[in-house]
Design a protein around this motif. Structure first.
Motif, short mmCIF file in Angstrom:
data_model
loop_
_atom_site.label_atom_id
_atom_site.label_comp_id
_atom_site.label_asym_id
_atom_site.label_seq_id
_atom_site.Cartn_x
_atom_site.Cartn_y
_atom_site.Cartn_z
N GLU A 1 17.32 41.67 40.04
CA GLU A 1 16.46 41.72 39.99
C GLU A 1 15.69 41.62 41.43
N VAL A 2 15.67 42.15 41.72
CA VAL A 2 15.07 42.37 43.14
C VAL A 2 14.06 41.74 44.53
N PHE A 3 12.82 41.75 43.31
CA PHE A 3 11.23 41.37 43.01
C PHE A 3 11.32 39.77 42.41
N GLY A 4 12.24 39.07 42.26
CA GLY A 4 12.14 38.61 41.10
C GLY A 4 10.63 37.74 40.24
N GLY A 5 9.86 37.65 42.09
CA GLY A 5 8.63 36.40 40.46
C GLY A 5 8.78 35.63 40.65
N ARG B 1 9.72 52.12 52.40
CA ARG B 1 11.38 51.71 52.60
C ARG B 1 11.98 51.61 51.55
N LEU B 2 11.43 51.05 50.15
CA LEU B 2 12.29 50.96 48.89
C LEU B 2 12.80 51.75 48.59
N ARG B 3 11.33 53.15 48.38
CA ARG B 3 11.98 54.39 47.73
C ARG B 3 13.14 55.30 48.44
N GLU B 4 13.02 54.87 49.96
CA GLU B 4 14.72 55.66 50.63
C GLU B 4 15.69 54.87 50.47
N THR B 5 15.59 53.51 50.28
CA THR B 5 16.80 52.89 50.21
C THR B 5 17.35 52.91 48.89
N LEU B 6 16.47 53.10 47.65
CA LEU B 6 16.67 53.21 46.25
C LEU B 6 17.36 54.85 45.51
N ALA B 7 17.30 55.89 47.20
CA ALA B 7 17.44 57.23 47.08
C ALA B 7 19.02 56.63 47.60
N GLY B 8 19.55 55.58 47.50
CA GLY B 8 21.10 56.16 48.76
C GLY B 8 22.18 55.10 48.06
N CYS B 9 21.66 54.42 46.70
CA CYS B 9 21.75 53.56 45.56
C CYS B 9 22.86 54.16 44.70
N GLN B 10 24.74 53.77 44.71
CA GLN B 10 25.48 54.25 43.53
C GLN B 10 25.13 53.79 42.18
N GLY B 11 24.40 52.67 42.04
CA GLY B 11 23.67 52.14 40.58
C GLY B 11 22.45 52.58 39.99
N ARG C 1 18.73 27.31 31.98
CA ARG C 1 19.62 29.33 31.91
C ARG C 1 19.72 29.85 33.72
N LEU C 2 19.50 29.15 34.42
CA LEU C 2 19.69 29.30 35.68
C LEU C 2 20.61 28.90 36.27
N ALA C 3 21.86 28.61 35.60
CA ALA C 3 22.86 27.91 35.43
C ALA C 3 24.34 28.44 36.69
N ASN C 4 23.95 30.05 35.75
CA ASN C 4 24.92 30.79 36.50
C ASN C 4 24.34 32.51 37.69
N THR C 5 23.20 32.03 38.18
CA THR C 5 22.36 33.30 38.51
C THR C 5 22.61 32.71 39.88
N VAL C 6 22.84 33.68 40.27
CA VAL C 6 23.19 33.58 42.12
C VAL C 6 20.98 33.40 42.29
N ILE C 7 20.59 33.19 43.54
CA ILE C 7 19.36 32.34 44.22
C ILE C 7 19.27 33.17 45.08
N GLU C 8 18.55 34.80 45.60
CA GLU C 8 18.68 34.60 47.22
C GLU C 8 17.04 34.90 48.04
N ASN C 9 16.97 34.97 49.25
CA ASN C 9 15.56 35.34 49.38
C ASN C 9 16.22 36.23 50.52
N LYS C 10 15.76 37.31 50.23
CA LYS C 10 16.02 37.83 51.51
C LYS C 10 15.33 39.35 51.02
N ASP C 11 15.13 40.01 52.00
CA ASP C 11 14.24 40.90 52.17
C ASP C 11 15.05 42.29 51.12
N PHE C 12 14.36 42.92 50.40
CA PHE C 12 14.53 43.81 49.68
C PHE C 12 16.19 44.65 49.66
N GLU C 13 16.05 45.15 51.17
CA GLU C 13 16.10 46.14 51.56
C GLU C 13 18.02 46.07 51.64
#
Length: 309
Positions: free
Chosen positions: A24-28, A221-231, A172-184
């Motif tokens: 989840e890139v923008f978890g909110g 920038r989000l659109r351009e980043t997603l354009a290069g995704c493998q997944g 619920r969050l026990a095995n979830t990685v929590i990150e605070n990063k720029d989306f790219e």
């Protein structure tokens, strides 16, 4: 604006049929994540650029008891406390007239031991610790109008009534990685061929509703980043010509959800949105009802209460 409680079942239905990591890139508020049961075969990542929000979830996950203790302290639940917590989060000094007013308020409303504890906190003028900051942020969310964190909601609410939800969220969050990063940076770190990235960015032309700035160039920038995704990836947006043009060539599915902000004066009002994917959004249906994985299990097993929106 853009909360996914009313749309998450649609997100599940249009998700890929199979994947091994979910990001989840923008978890909110975590509406999509908290609506599904964890799967030990799927790696999960929750990310948000709002450091107060990610700190809140990290403390709920890793310091549950101390977080609950901090929440139970000073449950005055009024405009004065709301303003104190706002200043606390903004790092303003507790000085002069403001300090005297807050000490007087606390002295008349707290037992002596709790008053001394608060007095020491105010006089230190130090940056709040992670758990203290998380508790203050949670109370500001709960006390504010529309959970917007800007104005007092004028509704009485005892956060201690949500303690059972906090325990559920910690589990619920026990095995979830929590990150605070720029989306790219986050996408480039976790993208793999077996990944599913769900993006719910600030909606176009409604960015002022969000704590974190998201200018027009970030949508590009989000659109351009997603354009290069493998997944495989999914993006949810408000339905508008600009976004449709930006994602031209992708699968675009028009959907609608209840407009939460308008229900008090226009019950039943809906908000038009689009689900955009780089894969066929009907592939889950094509696999048939025998497919049971992370999201289909969430739909059949019922909703899990959200721990923090």
């Amino acid at each position: 604006m853009g909360g996914k409680k009313a749309l998450r079942n649609t997100v599940y239905e249009l998700s890929p049929a199979s994947f091994e990591r979910y990001i989840e890139v923008f978890g909110g508020g975590g509406w999509v994540l908290f609506g599904i049961p964890p799967d030990p075969k799927v790696m999960e990542v929750y990310n948000d650029f709002n450091s107060d929000l990610t700190n809140l979830y990290a403390c709920v996950k890793n310091h549950t008891m101390e977080f609950l203790r901090q929440l139970g302290f000073l449950p005055l639940n009024g405009r004065d406390e709301f303003l104190v917590l706002r200043r606390f989060l903004e790092g303003q000094e507790f000085a002069g007239t403001f300090l005297a007013q807050e000490l007087e308020l606390a002295m008349h409303n707290l037992p002596p031991l709790e008053f001394e504890e608060l007095r020491s906190l105010l006089l230190e003028r130090a940056a709040p610790g992670d758990v203290q900051r998380a508790a203050a942020f949670y109370k500001v969310i709960r006390y504010s109008y529309g959970s917007g964190c800007t104005s007092f909601g004028c509704q009485p609410f005892d956060v201690r009534k949500t303690f059972h939800l906090i325990w559920q969220a910690a589990d619920r969050l026990a095995n979830t990685v929590i990150e605070n990063k720029d989306f790219e940076a986050l996408i480039r770190q976790y993208d793999r061929e077996n990944a599913f990235l769900y993006c719910d960015p600030p909606y176009f032309m409604t960015e002022d509703y969000y704590e974190v700035e998201f200018p027009r160039q970030d949508h590009v920038r989000l659109r351009e980043t997603l354009a290069g995704c493998q997944g495989k990836w999914m993006v949810s947006y408000n339905d508008c010509d600009y976004i449709r043009g930006l994602y031209e060539g992708c699968h675009i599915t028009a959907v609608s959800r209840i407009n939460n902000l308008a229900q008090r004066y226009d019950r039943g009002c809906e908000f038009p949105e689009v689900i955009i994917t780089n894969y066929d959004p009907q592939e889950r249906k094509k696999w048939g009802p025998q497919q049971m994985d992370l999201f289909s299990a969430g739909l059949l097993g019922g909703e899990t209460e959200d721990g923090g929106d």
